[in-house]
Design an enzyme around this catalytic site. Sequence first.
Site, mmCIF file in Angstrom:
data_model
loop_
_atom_site.group_PDB
_atom_site.id
_atom_site.type_symbol
_atom_site.label_atom_id
_atom_site.label_comp_id
_atom_site.label_asym_id
_atom_site.label_seq_id
_atom_site.Cartn_x
_atom_site.Cartn_y
_atom_site.Cartn_z
ATOM 1 N N GLU A 120 -33.863 7.314 47.693
ATOM 2 C CA GLU A 120 -33.376 5.956 47.912
ATOM 3 C C GLU A 120 -34.429 5.073 48.570
ATOM 4 O OE1 GLU A 120 -30.776 4.681 46.689
ATOM 5 O OE2 GLU A 120 -29.877 6.530 45.927
ATOM 6 N N LYS A 123 -37.142 4.246 45.958
ATOM 7 C CA LYS A 123 -36.703 3.221 44.995
ATOM 8 C C LYS A 123 -36.846 1.825 45.586
ATOM 9 C CE LYS A 123 -32.549 4.541 43.930
ATOM 10 N NZ LYS A 123 -31.234 4.381 43.263
#
Length: 273
Positions: A120, A123
């Site tokens: 996460e 990203k």
Amino acid sequence: MRDKGNLHVNSKDKLNQALQYFLDRLYMSRISIQMLIAHHKSLFCPEESKKFSHGFQGTIDPRCDPASIAQEAFENAAFLCDQIYMDAPKINLKCTNLTNNSDKIDFVYIPSHLYHMFFEVFKNSMRATMEFHENADTVPDIEVHIVKSSHDITIKISDQGGGISRSVAENVFLYLYTSATRVKLSGGDMGGTTSTSTPMHGLGYGLPLSRLYSRYFGGDIKIASCDGYGTDAYIYLKALETDAKETLPIFNASSSSKIKDTKNQVEDWTKDE
């Protein structure tokens, strides 16, 4: 509620504070239940045990290698990034083990939890980097430094994606907050821990859930940004398994009132004193 304009995704909004409190407790309980189920199945179900590498104790890896997990998460995030932006930043990974003066780090942890945090954060860093340098011939690397001390594992992830202002930084851990165009998942998928889809951005669940995964065993995630330049994300984890104790919500008479009245701030989480 957000799409209808009834919810302002802002850290100072009272309704949002109540929802944040409720969702933190809901998802932390779910993380705990999922971990217990997966751990039990890996120990007692022969088919499930085949999914885990040799040497695992259930879902727990006694010699979890954060560098290899970071590399795997980065490659998968880069695959998504390349599909959208036709390019992706490279990784510059460094490890420092202060306990034995080497560059090899391992500790007791659940690899799937660590992978989720890395994925996460990567990203977010990749999207920011690609959009901030969209007209450049090359994009800067994402720097990752993993440090192990006698008490902590500290992971610093640095990008040059333009950073975020202090007013926005207060909201990055709020559910449903996103600086990107919001995406809608198909088939009734609502995101969160049950999501089977992997969009690059736009759900507003990545950082809040990652922070819960880190806090589950006494860690945390912090964000430090230099507006106009880049952002540093710090993942803190316990180096010693004896210190990594579950952090779980306590359900009592104050729980429901705290959801209704955000001024009620009675401590109701387990923590290591």
